[in-house]
Design an enzyme around this catalytic site. Structure first.
Site, PDB file in Angstrom:
ATOM      1  N   PHE A 159      -0.575   8.607   7.366  1.00 46.98           N
ATOM      2  CA  PHE A 159      -0.669   8.867   8.816  1.00 46.98           C
ATOM      3  C   PHE A 159      -2.036   9.383   9.249  1.00 46.98           C
ATOM      4  O   PHE A 159      -2.383   9.319  10.431  1.00 46.98           O
ATOM      5  CB  PHE A 159       0.412   9.873   9.254  1.00 46.98           C
ATOM      6  CG  PHE A 159       0.073  11.316   8.936  1.00 46.98           C
ATOM      7  CD1 PHE A 159      -0.782  12.042   9.775  1.00 46.98           C
ATOM      8  CD2 PHE A 159       0.569  11.955   7.809  1.00 46.98           C
ATOM      9  CE1 PHE A 159      -1.113  13.366   9.478  1.00 46.98           C
ATOM     10  CE2 PHE A 159       0.237  13.266   7.510  1.00 46.98           C
ATOM     11  CZ  PHE A 159      -0.610  13.972   8.341  1.00 46.98           C
ATOM     12  N   LYS A 183       1.301  -2.371   6.142  1.00 45.10           N
ATOM     13  CA  LYS A 183       2.361  -1.488   6.667  1.00 45.10           C
ATOM     14  C   LYS A 183       1.739  -0.138   7.008  1.00 45.10           C
ATOM     15  O   LYS A 183       1.424   0.658   6.125  1.00 45.10           O
ATOM     16  CB  LYS A 183       3.491  -1.292   5.651  1.00 45.10           C
ATOM     17  CG  LYS A 183       4.697  -0.643   6.337  1.00 45.10           C
ATOM     18  CD  LYS A 183       5.532   0.212   5.450  1.00 45.10           C
ATOM     19  CE  LYS A 183       4.974   1.565   5.195  1.00 45.10           C
ATOM     20  NZ  LYS A 183       4.933   2.511   6.319  1.00 45.10           N
ATOM     21  N   GLU A 186       4.724   5.004   9.571  1.00 44.88           N
ATOM     22  CA  GLU A 186       5.691   4.937  10.684  1.00 44.88           C
ATOM     23  C   GLU A 186       5.430   6.028  11.711  1.00 44.88           C
ATOM     24  O   GLU A 186       5.967   6.000  12.808  1.00 44.88           O
ATOM     25  CB  GLU A 186       7.134   5.003  10.160  1.00 44.88           C
ATOM     26  CG  GLU A 186       7.525   6.269   9.410  1.00 44.88           C
ATOM     27  CD  GLU A 186       7.156   6.255   7.921  1.00 44.88           C
ATOM     28  OE1 GLU A 186       6.091   5.704   7.563  1.00 44.88           O
ATOM     29  OE2 GLU A 186       7.920   6.809   7.119  1.00 44.88           O
ATOM     30  N   ARG A 187       4.572   7.016  11.353  1.00 42.26           N
ATOM     31  CA  ARG A 187       4.294   8.074  12.329  1.00 42.26           C
ATOM     32  C   ARG A 187       3.155   7.675  13.274  1.00 42.26           C
ATOM     33  O   ARG A 187       3.014   8.225  14.350  1.00 42.26           O
ATOM     34  CB  ARG A 187       3.957   9.376  11.597  1.00 42.26           C
ATOM     35  CG  ARG A 187       5.229   9.965  10.996  1.00 42.26           C
ATOM     36  CD  ARG A 187       4.982  11.249  10.294  1.00 42.26           C
ATOM     37  NE  ARG A 187       4.552  11.031   8.930  1.00 42.26           N
ATOM     38  CZ  ARG A 187       4.281  12.004   8.069  1.00 42.26           C
ATOM     39  NH1 ARG A 187       4.378  13.257   8.463  1.00 42.26           N
ATOM     40  NH2 ARG A 187       3.916  11.740   6.840  1.00 42.26           N
ATOM     41  N   SER A 236       0.569  10.517  -0.269  1.00 38.20           N
ATOM     42  CA  SER A 236       0.746  11.703  -1.112  1.00 38.20           C
ATOM     43  C   SER A 236       0.853  11.287  -2.584  1.00 38.20           C
ATOM     44  O   SER A 236       1.245  10.157  -2.894  1.00 38.20           O
ATOM     45  CB  SER A 236       2.022  12.429  -0.687  1.00 38.20           C
ATOM     46  OG  SER A 236       3.117  11.549  -0.801  1.00 38.20           O
ATOM     47  N   CYS A 291      -7.763  14.079   3.339  1.00 40.03           N
ATOM     48  CA  CYS A 291      -7.659  14.179   1.872  1.00 40.03           C
ATOM     49  C   CYS A 291      -8.943  14.764   1.306  1.00 40.03           C
ATOM     50  O   CYS A 291      -8.988  15.141   0.148  1.00 40.03           O
ATOM     51  CB  CYS A 291      -7.364  12.831   1.261  1.00 40.03           C
ATOM     52  SG  CYS A 291      -8.719  11.695   1.460  1.00 40.03           S
ATOM     53  N   GLU A 391      -0.761  21.185  -2.191  1.00 44.89           N
ATOM     54  CA  GLU A 391      -1.546  20.618  -1.084  1.00 44.89           C
ATOM     55  C   GLU A 391      -0.876  21.049   0.218  1.00 44.89           C
ATOM     56  O   GLU A 391       0.269  20.658   0.494  1.00 44.89           O
ATOM     57  CB  GLU A 391      -1.571  19.083  -1.173  1.00 44.89           C
ATOM     58  CG  GLU A 391      -2.351  18.462  -0.037  1.00 44.89           C
ATOM     59  CD  GLU A 391      -2.400  16.943  -0.070  1.00 44.89           C
ATOM     60  OE1 GLU A 391      -1.404  16.307  -0.438  1.00 44.89           O
ATOM     61  OE2 GLU A 391      -3.460  16.393   0.297  1.00 44.89           O
TER      62      GLU A 391
HETATM   63  P1  NAD Z   1       3.118   9.743   2.464  1.00 44.37           P
HETATM   64  O1  NAD Z   1       2.995   9.631   0.994  1.00 44.37           O
HETATM   65  O2  NAD Z   1       4.271  10.490   3.019  1.00 44.37           O
HETATM   66  O3  NAD Z   1       3.208   8.270   3.123  1.00 44.37           O
HETATM   67  C1  NAD Z   1       2.269   7.263   2.820  1.00 44.37           C
HETATM   68  C2  NAD Z   1       2.929   5.902   3.007  1.00 44.37           C
HETATM   69  O4  NAD Z   1       4.004   5.770   2.083  1.00 44.37           O
HETATM   70  C3  NAD Z   1       3.526   5.677   4.390  1.00 44.37           C
HETATM   71  O5  NAD Z   1       3.227   4.361   4.790  1.00 44.37           O
HETATM   72  C4  NAD Z   1       5.016   5.899   4.194  1.00 44.37           C
HETATM   73  O6  NAD Z   1       5.797   5.099   5.037  1.00 44.37           O
HETATM   74  C5  NAD Z   1       5.233   5.495   2.754  1.00 44.37           C
HETATM   75  N1  NAD Z   1       6.265   6.288   2.081  1.00 44.37           N
HETATM   76  C6  NAD Z   1       6.610   7.583   2.330  1.00 44.37           C
HETATM   77  N2  NAD Z   1       7.565   7.989   1.473  1.00 44.37           N
HETATM   78  C7  NAD Z   1       7.828   6.937   0.668  1.00 44.37           C
HETATM   79  C8  NAD Z   1       8.724   6.733  -0.439  1.00 44.37           C
HETATM   80  N3  NAD Z   1       9.518   7.703  -0.855  1.00 44.37           N
HETATM   81  N4  NAD Z   1       8.717   5.518  -1.035  1.00 44.37           N
HETATM   82  C9  NAD Z   1       7.898   4.535  -0.621  1.00 44.37           C
HETATM   83  N5  NAD Z   1       7.041   4.676   0.417  1.00 44.37           N
HETATM   84  C10 NAD Z   1       7.004   5.850   1.052  1.00 44.37           C
HETATM   85  O7  NAD Z   1       1.737  10.321   2.991  1.00 44.37           O
HETATM   86  P2  NAD Z   1       1.354  10.817   4.455  1.00 44.37           P
HETATM   87  O8  NAD Z   1       2.069  12.098   4.742  1.00 44.37           O
HETATM   88  O9  NAD Z   1       1.475   9.699   5.434  1.00 44.37           O
HETATM   89  O10 NAD Z   1      -0.215  11.102   4.273  1.00 44.37           O
HETATM   90  C11 NAD Z   1      -0.721  12.309   3.806  1.00 44.37           C
HETATM   91  C12 NAD Z   1      -1.017  12.244   2.327  1.00 44.37           C
HETATM   92  O11 NAD Z   1      -1.941  11.199   2.043  1.00 44.37           O
HETATM   93  C13 NAD Z   1      -1.698  13.510   1.805  1.00 44.37           C
HETATM   94  O12 NAD Z   1      -1.144  13.845   0.549  1.00 44.37           O
HETATM   95  C14 NAD Z   1      -3.148  13.117   1.683  1.00 44.37           C
HETATM   96  O13 NAD Z   1      -3.896  13.866   0.744  1.00 44.37           O
HETATM   97  C15 NAD Z   1      -3.016  11.698   1.258  1.00 44.37           C
HETATM   98  N6  NAD Z   1      -4.234  10.946   1.523  1.00 44.37           N
HETATM   99  C16 NAD Z   1      -5.024  10.613   0.457  1.00 44.37           C
HETATM  100  C17 NAD Z   1      -6.206   9.936   0.667  1.00 44.37           C
HETATM  101  C18 NAD Z   1      -7.106   9.583  -0.484  1.00 44.37           C
HETATM  102  O14 NAD Z   1      -8.059   8.865  -0.280  1.00 44.37           O
HETATM  103  N7  NAD Z   1      -6.849  10.049  -1.687  1.00 44.37           N
HETATM  104  C19 NAD Z   1      -6.581   9.586   1.967  1.00 44.37           C
HETATM  105  C20 NAD Z   1      -5.742   9.932   3.024  1.00 44.37           C
HETATM  106  C21 NAD Z   1      -4.568  10.613   2.790  1.00 44.37           C
END
Ligand code: NAD
Length: 498
Positions: A159, A183, A186-187, A236, A291, A391
């Site tokens: 997101f 994809k 969704e937020r 994450s 991140c 985190e």
């Molecule tokens: P998230 O892991 O909740 O969601 C990421 C994506 O995965 C979304 O599209 C979501 O729909 C999908 N998703 C969520 N739960 C899932 C599941 N159980 N099974 C399959 N798909 C699922 O992450 P977020 O809250 O949207 O983003 C924040 C996180 O992303 C933080 O941990 C941040 O550090 C990380 N991030 C990392 C980088 C990097 O370059 N390393 C960059 C940006 C964000």
């Protein structure tokens, strides 16, 4: 597509999927998309069904043979047009990011600029997808390596950077001759919906890029489907591990960027004013939802006394409010996120930390229903507290101490994550040692958000990255192509025609 509801590109209040060049309204269950500053519903997003995701994969599969045969010089013409349209609609796109994600307009413009830069770099595909040739590896035998596209590639985004993160992958994937299913989170699905309208306007052949909305079920369909060849995921670490394992088990090429807990080390010879401003921007910019956000400041030796006070002041004075106004920091993404961040501050306190600047439960005039947490400073947080390892993903900076640079490096290298570490110093010797010995993917020296330019890989290590090749630049072209090696011998012609 016509301008409509809330300045968004859709008259309808549900974000449609974009499949095979058509906008399709999903019949699936919907979630509200909330403006994090006001708590208002902006629109709704469907949690697309398996069949809807499969339809997008099929559209991408159908488009692949024609797209991969289009000369690369023709394919990149679409990227030039995409860049031009993104520049034309820059302010509108930035406003959409701020509306759905909450960050300030300046931050939205910044991420969009990096998105455009990735399109520019991907225009180098004619050179960056070249192979190589050795003549006469044995008598009369030549050997070649050519790069070929993979097929259908899926991009799954988080997101926090709805405008930038899909662009670490998308322009490279299509420039290299692949087709894509993206994809968004969704937020924050509205920014990608606007980008898809641009791809439609520039005449990108139908099915080359498809957009599906949804959550876990949509992701799992992409991970399992045999026609998807590659997965690019950012989110994450917990979900990154799941995506990496499941997609790899299905035989796919996978790159997964995960979470972070980024330490910033401040040496006694760092300049107080500049360092404080840069560290505060890293910790509290984008409300700490980067991140590459600084989440722990490790004060080395004599840096302790001077920096504690200056960092407290920087936190307490940060102007917080709606990202559309003249503020320095917006809200966090959701009520659940606010509750989680405030809960972790409470837990740190219960574990013995002092909350010397407390951003919990702020009142932001005119935005009382927004998801705000003001900048927070934790001091004396014991290492045994899990908050020191978790985190937080909110505007919270914990201050720690170390006697020496080696002790600070040990703190960095024993952490679970390895996304970024930064050092503030005026010593070249310390800087050189730090950049070599910090076991992280991205290092900053006197910079607080070491975000790689589009022509460098966006790295990450240990618990922050699963895979081999990263997004952006040369790595992205390598990820989105397979290498084929040809060993070639031609028999001597019986009768020479020439
Ligand atoms: P998230 O892991 O909740 O969601 C990421 C994506 O995965 C979304 O599209 C979501 O729909 C999908 N998703 C969520 N739960 C899932 C599941 N159980 N099974 C399959 N798909 C699922 O992450 P977020 O809250 O949207 O983003 C924040 C996180 O992303 C933080 O941990 C941040 O550090 C990380 N991030 C990392 C980088 C990097 O370059 N390393 C960059 C940006 C964000």
């Amino acid at each position: 597509m016509e301008e409509g509801y809330n300045g968004l590109p859709f008259k309808m209040s549900t974000i449609p999927n974009f499949i095979g060049g058509e906008w399709r309204t999903s019949a699936a269950e919907r979630l509200p998309i909330l403006n994090p500053a006001s708590g208002e519903v902006l629109a709704e997003v469907p949690l697309s069904s398996r069949d809807e995701v499969v339809a997008a994969i099929q559209a991408a599969s159908a488009a692949f043979p024609g797209w991969r045969r289009m000369p690369v010089t023709d394919r990149i013409q679409f990227l030039f047009r995409l860049k031009a349209r993104m520049e034309d609609q820059f302010e509108e796109l930035a406003r959409t990011i701020t509306l759905e994600c909450g960050k300030t307009l300046a931050e939205s413009r910044g991420e969009l600029r990096r998105a455009v830069e990735n399109v520019e770099v991907a225009c180098g595909a004619p050179i960056l997808t070249q192979g190589y040739v050795s003549e006469d590896i044995a008598a009369g035998i030549d050997e070649l390596m050519i790069r070929q596209p993979l097929g259908v590639c899926a991009i799954i985004a988080p997101f926090n950077f709805p405008g930038m993160i899909p662009f670490w992958f998308l322009p490279y994937a299509i420039a290299a001759g692949n087709t894509v299913v993206v994809k968004p989170s969704e937020r924050v699905p509205m920014t990608m919906a606007k980008i898809l309208t641009i791809l439609e306007e520039i005449g990108l052949p139908k099915g080359v890029v498809n957009g599906v909305n949804g959550g876990r079920a949509a992701v799992d369909t992409l991970l399992d489907h045999p026609d998807v060849q590659a997965i690019s995921f950012v989110g994450s670490s917990q979900v990154a591990r799941h995506v990496y394992a499941r997609a790899a088990a299905a035989g796919k090429r996978v790159q997964c960027q995960g979470g972070a807990k980024n330490p910033i080390v401040i040496a006694p010879d760092a300049d107080v004013e500049t360092t404080t401003a840069v560290v505060a921007d890293s910790a509290f910019g984008c409300a700490g939802q980067r991140c590459l956000a600084a989440s722990m400041a490790v004060l080395v030796g004599g840096a302790r006394a001077s920096f504690r006070e200056s960092l407290r002041e920087a936190a307490a004075s940060r102007v917080t409010g709606s990202g559309l106004d003249a503020v320095q920091m917006g809200p966090v993404i959701s009520a659940a996120s606010k509750q989680r961040v405030e809960g972790l501050i409470g837990r740190a306190e219960a574990d013995g930390a002092r909350v010397t600047v407390d951003g919990r439960a702020p009142v932001i005039t005119n935005f009382e229903r927004g998801f705000f947490v003001r900048p927070t400073i934790l001091e004396q947080l014991p290492w045994e507290s899990d908050v020191a390892r978790t985190e937080i993903f909110g505007p919270v900076l914990s201050l720690h101490e170390a006697e020496t640079l080696d002790a600070a490096l040990e703190i960095i290298n024993r952490g679970e994550y390895g996304n970024m570490a930064c050092l503030f110093t005026s010593s070249g010797d310390l800087a050189r040692r730090f950049r070599s010995e910090a076991d992280v993917g991205n290092v900053g020296i006197n910079t607080g958000v070491a975000a790689p330019m589009a022509f460098f890989p966006f790295s990450g290590a240990r618990g922050s990255f699963f895979g081999d090749l990263h997004g952006q630049g040369r790595d992205a072209f390598e990820f989105f192509t397979k290498e084929k090696v040809i060993v070639e011998r031609w028999p001597r012609a019986v009768s020479r025609m020439f």
